[in-house]
Design a protein around this motif. Sequence first.
Motif, PDB file in Angstrom:
ATOM      1  N   THR A 200       0.828  -1.206   0.000  1.00  0.00           N
ATOM      2  CA  THR A 200       0.000   0.000   0.000  1.00  0.00           C
ATOM      3  C   THR A 200       0.863   1.258   0.000  1.00  0.00           C
ATOM      4  OG1 THR A 200      -1.782  -1.147   1.187  1.00  0.00           O
ATOM      5  CG2 THR A 200      -1.798   1.259   1.243  1.00  0.00           C
ATOM      6  N   ILE A 201       1.879   1.274   0.859  1.00  0.00           N
ATOM      7  CA  ILE A 201       2.744   2.452   0.958  1.00  0.00           C
ATOM      8  C   ILE A 201       3.584   2.635  -0.302  1.00  0.00           C
ATOM      9  CG2 ILE A 201       4.727   3.424   2.201  1.00  0.00           C
ATOM     10  CD1 ILE A 201       3.531   2.164   4.761  1.00  0.00           C
ATOM     11  N   ILE A 202       4.118   1.538  -0.834  1.00  0.00           N
ATOM     12  CA  ILE A 202       4.963   1.630  -2.028  1.00  0.00           C
ATOM     13  C   ILE A 202       4.169   2.047  -3.261  1.00  0.00           C
ATOM     14  CG2 ILE A 202       6.354   0.277  -3.662  1.00  0.00           C
ATOM     15  CD1 ILE A 202       7.411  -1.318  -1.300  1.00  0.00           C
ATOM     16  N   SER A 203       2.937   1.563  -3.374  1.00  0.00           N
ATOM     17  CA  SER A 203       2.161   1.766  -4.610  1.00  0.00           C
ATOM     18  C   SER A 203       1.406   3.086  -4.668  1.00  0.00           C
ATOM     19  CB  SER A 203       1.175   0.604  -4.791  1.00  0.00           C
ATOM     20  OG  SER A 203       0.267   0.540  -3.711  1.00  0.00           O
ATOM     21  N   HIS A 204       1.392   3.857  -3.583  1.00  0.00           N
ATOM     22  CA  HIS A 204       0.674   5.123  -3.587  1.00  0.00           C
ATOM     23  C   HIS A 204       1.638   6.273  -3.303  1.00  0.00           C
ATOM     24  CE1 HIS A 204      -2.593   2.211  -2.897  1.00  0.00           C
ATOM     25  NE2 HIS A 204      -3.329   3.071  -3.572  1.00  0.00           N
ATOM     26  N   LYS A 205       1.772   7.163  -4.262  1.00  0.00           N
ATOM     27  CA  LYS A 205       2.746   8.253  -4.154  1.00  0.00           C
ATOM     28  C   LYS A 205       2.440   9.180  -2.986  1.00  0.00           C
ATOM     29  CE  LYS A 205       4.269   8.445  -8.963  1.00  0.00           C
ATOM     30  NZ  LYS A 205       4.423   9.299 -10.179  1.00  0.00           N
ATOM     31  N   LYS A 206       1.171   9.334  -2.641  1.00  0.00           N
ATOM     32  CA  LYS A 206       0.819  10.221  -1.535  1.00  0.00           C
ATOM     33  C   LYS A 206       1.333   9.699  -0.198  1.00  0.00           C
ATOM     34  CE  LYS A 206      -3.469  10.439  -0.286  1.00  0.00           C
ATOM     35  NZ  LYS A 206      -4.940  10.604  -0.332  1.00  0.00           N
ATOM     36  N   LEU A 207       1.721   8.420  -0.171  1.00  0.00           N
ATOM     37  CA  LEU A 207       2.282   7.839   1.052  1.00  0.00           C
ATOM     38  C   LEU A 207       3.806   7.810   1.042  1.00  0.00           C
ATOM     39  CD1 LEU A 207      -0.145   4.816   1.630  1.00  0.00           C
ATOM     40  CD2 LEU A 207      -0.246   7.100   2.640  1.00  0.00           C
ATOM     41  N   HIS A 208       4.406   8.420   0.025  1.00  0.00           N
ATOM     42  CA  HIS A 208       5.866   8.447  -0.058  1.00  0.00           C
ATOM     43  C   HIS A 208       6.419   9.602   0.778  1.00  0.00           C
ATOM     44  CE1 HIS A 208       6.014   5.976  -4.049  1.00  0.00           C
ATOM     45  NE2 HIS A 208       5.450   5.340  -3.051  1.00  0.00           N
ATOM     46  N   GLU A 209       6.002   9.606   2.039  1.00  0.00           N
ATOM     47  CA  GLU A 209       6.474  10.577   3.023  1.00  0.00           C
ATOM     48  C   GLU A 209       7.327   9.844   4.052  1.00  0.00           C
ATOM     49  OE1 GLU A 209       6.008  13.867   3.116  1.00  0.00           O
ATOM     50  OE2 GLU A 209       4.841  13.863   1.242  1.00  0.00           O
ATOM     51  N   PRO A 210       8.243  10.559   4.727  1.00  0.00           N
ATOM     52  CA  PRO A 210       9.151   9.890   5.670  1.00  0.00           C
ATOM     53  C   PRO A 210       8.451   8.983   6.679  1.00  0.00           C
ATOM     54  CG  PRO A 210       9.872  12.133   5.321  1.00  0.00           C
ATOM     55  CD  PRO A 210       8.573  11.996   4.575  1.00  0.00           C
ATOM     56  N   MET A 211       7.367   9.469   7.300  1.00  0.00           N
ATOM     57  CA  MET A 211       6.702   8.672   8.323  1.00  0.00           C
ATOM     58  C   MET A 211       6.224   7.338   7.770  1.00  0.00           C
ATOM     59  SD  MET A 211       3.398   9.578  10.721  1.00  0.00           S
ATOM     60  CE  MET A 211       2.222   9.555   9.367  1.00  0.00           C
ATOM     61  N   TYR A 212       5.615   7.361   6.580  1.00  0.00           N
ATOM     62  CA  TYR A 212       5.084   6.137   5.989  1.00  0.00           C
ATOM     63  C   TYR A 212       6.199   5.220   5.490  1.00  0.00           C
ATOM     64  CZ  TYR A 212       0.834   8.902   6.190  1.00  0.00           C
ATOM     65  OH  TYR A 212      -0.222   9.677   6.626  1.00  0.00           O
ATOM     66  N   LEU A 213       7.286   5.801   5.017  1.00  0.00           N
ATOM     67  CA  LEU A 213       8.424   4.984   4.581  1.00  0.00           C
ATOM     68  C   LEU A 213       9.064   4.274   5.768  1.00  0.00           C
ATOM     69  CD1 LEU A 213      10.071   7.368   1.951  1.00  0.00           C
ATOM     70  CD2 LEU A 213       8.661   5.343   1.522  1.00  0.00           C
TER      71      LEU A 213
ATOM     72  N   LYS B 114      -2.385  15.762  16.309  1.00  0.00           N
ATOM     73  CA  LYS B 114      -1.272  15.181  15.560  1.00  0.00           C
ATOM     74  C   LYS B 114      -0.509  14.170  16.414  1.00  0.00           C
ATOM     75  CE  LYS B 114       1.036  17.808  12.752  1.00  0.00           C
ATOM     76  NZ  LYS B 114       1.993  18.817  12.181  1.00  0.00           N
ATOM     77  N   PHE B 115      -0.357  14.500  17.696  1.00  0.00           N
ATOM     78  CA  PHE B 115       0.356  13.590  18.600  1.00  0.00           C
ATOM     79  C   PHE B 115      -0.416  12.284  18.767  1.00  0.00           C
ATOM     80  CE2 PHE B 115       1.296  11.767  22.739  1.00  0.00           C
ATOM     81  CZ  PHE B 115       2.681  11.763  22.753  1.00  0.00           C
ATOM     82  N   ILE B 116      -1.716  12.394  19.026  1.00  0.00           N
ATOM     83  CA  ILE B 116      -2.538  11.194  19.231  1.00  0.00           C
ATOM     84  C   ILE B 116      -2.583  10.348  17.968  1.00  0.00           C
ATOM     85  CG2 ILE B 116      -4.884  10.380  19.666  1.00  0.00           C
ATOM     86  CD1 ILE B 116      -5.235  12.823  21.512  1.00  0.00           C
ATOM     87  N   GLN B 117      -2.693  11.006  16.812  1.00  0.00           N
ATOM     88  CA  GLN B 117      -2.842  10.293  15.551  1.00  0.00           C
ATOM     89  C   GLN B 117      -1.570   9.559  15.127  1.00  0.00           C
ATOM     90  OE1 GLN B 117      -5.721  10.071  14.019  1.00  0.00           O
ATOM     91  NE2 GLN B 117      -5.055   8.899  12.249  1.00  0.00           N
ATOM     92  N   THR B 118      -0.413  10.177  15.328  1.00  0.00           N
ATOM     93  CA  THR B 118       0.823   9.606  14.786  1.00  0.00           C
ATOM     94  C   THR B 118       1.799   9.101  15.841  1.00  0.00           C
ATOM     95  OG1 THR B 118       1.919  11.775  14.712  1.00  0.00           O
ATOM     96  CG2 THR B 118       0.672  11.104  12.767  1.00  0.00           C
ATOM     97  N   CYS B 119       1.760   9.663  17.038  1.00  0.00           N
ATOM     98  CA  CYS B 119       2.754   9.310  18.054  1.00  0.00           C
ATOM     99  C   CYS B 119       2.291   8.201  19.002  1.00  0.00           C
ATOM    100  CB  CYS B 119       3.149  10.538  18.865  1.00  0.00           C
ATOM    101  SG  CYS B 119       3.959  11.826  17.893  1.00  0.00           S
ATOM    102  N   VAL B 120       0.996   8.175  19.308  1.00  0.00           N
ATOM    103  CA  VAL B 120       0.490   7.124  20.209  1.00  0.00           C
ATOM    104  C   VAL B 120       0.721   5.723  19.632  1.00  0.00           C
ATOM    105  CG1 VAL B 120      -1.575   6.145  21.281  1.00  0.00           C
ATOM    106  CG2 VAL B 120      -1.147   8.603  21.420  1.00  0.00           C
ATOM    107  N   PRO B 121       0.434   5.474  18.319  1.00  0.00           N
ATOM    108  CA  PRO B 121       0.770   4.156  17.762  1.00  0.00           C
ATOM    109  C   PRO B 121       2.252   3.835  17.876  1.00  0.00           C
ATOM    110  CG  PRO B 121      -0.660   5.354  16.266  1.00  0.00           C
ATOM    111  CD  PRO B 121      -0.252   6.320  17.324  1.00  0.00           C
TER     112      PRO B 121
END
Length: 315
Positions: free
Chosen positions: A50-63, A234-241
Amino acid sequence: MQQPLENESSVLVFTLSGLNETMENRYVFFSFTTLFYPLMVFCNVTVIFTIISHKKLHEPMYLFICNLCVNGLFGTSGFYPKFMYDLLALDHVISYVGCMIQIFVIYSSALCDFSTLTVMAYDRYVAICRPLEYHSIMTSQRVFQCILFCWLTPFICMSSLIILIARLTLCGSTIEKLYCEIWAVAKLSCFSTTLNNVFGYIVILAYFGHAVLIFCSYIHLIKKCRKSIEGRHKFIQTCVPHLLSLINVTTALLFDVLYSRYGSRSLPQSVHNFMALEFLLVPPILNPLIYGLNLKTVRQQVIRLLFKKQVGISE
């Protein structure tokens, strides 16, 4: 108690005795494993694709999330195929070379988890505390360097530990675990393993230091995010996981290390096995579920990937 002295060259095969007392349930374990391992592979591969095939996910966090899932596949490949074979085999043996490879794969993967979570913490720190500078700091080159750090450092540490183990003269060939493990092999040495122990503790302290560093950075992030609703979201969405993954990996590996060094033999074999397997069971399946289900952008793309044919969604 050490076994009778053997010539170093004669220890070509190790016996894994971790399954000896639970073989009456081996078909139950095999059935569970044949369900769990493909599910774990499927979850990780889905997130990776999913991350590799979608350019919108080619961000550092998703990589970095993609890297975490790739590492999960790498680490479990060193255990599950051999474990499934042993569940159906009468003799649970592994060659000396195979044992060294298994140690390298399993434990370099565990260290890579810490490294990846560390660079993910750095990424979140920059995103939340220095948002205007984020894209100038987290460039493609910086992301590549971070991913290189995640893999090279564990590989160098584990290669050094393997070399230190290979120099030992062994007095036995029975490993009382389900898989080859550093401390278990070192315990078979006829002579002092002080150098191995010192280097091993240095590696352990360095990587648990990663965890302490991450927790400290997140304390700072929590203080920073309290000032705004957007920051808290932003913290809850990305940092808690990320914190859940870190607590999971740290607890699991600490469990394994402390048990290997100081575990009591009075515990039932089933408890021994669970404590030995916890860091190979939980993190590889929990990480893709945490990020795949919790992060909205990833979740939406996964749903599109899995159900686009049924609901007629086009790319």
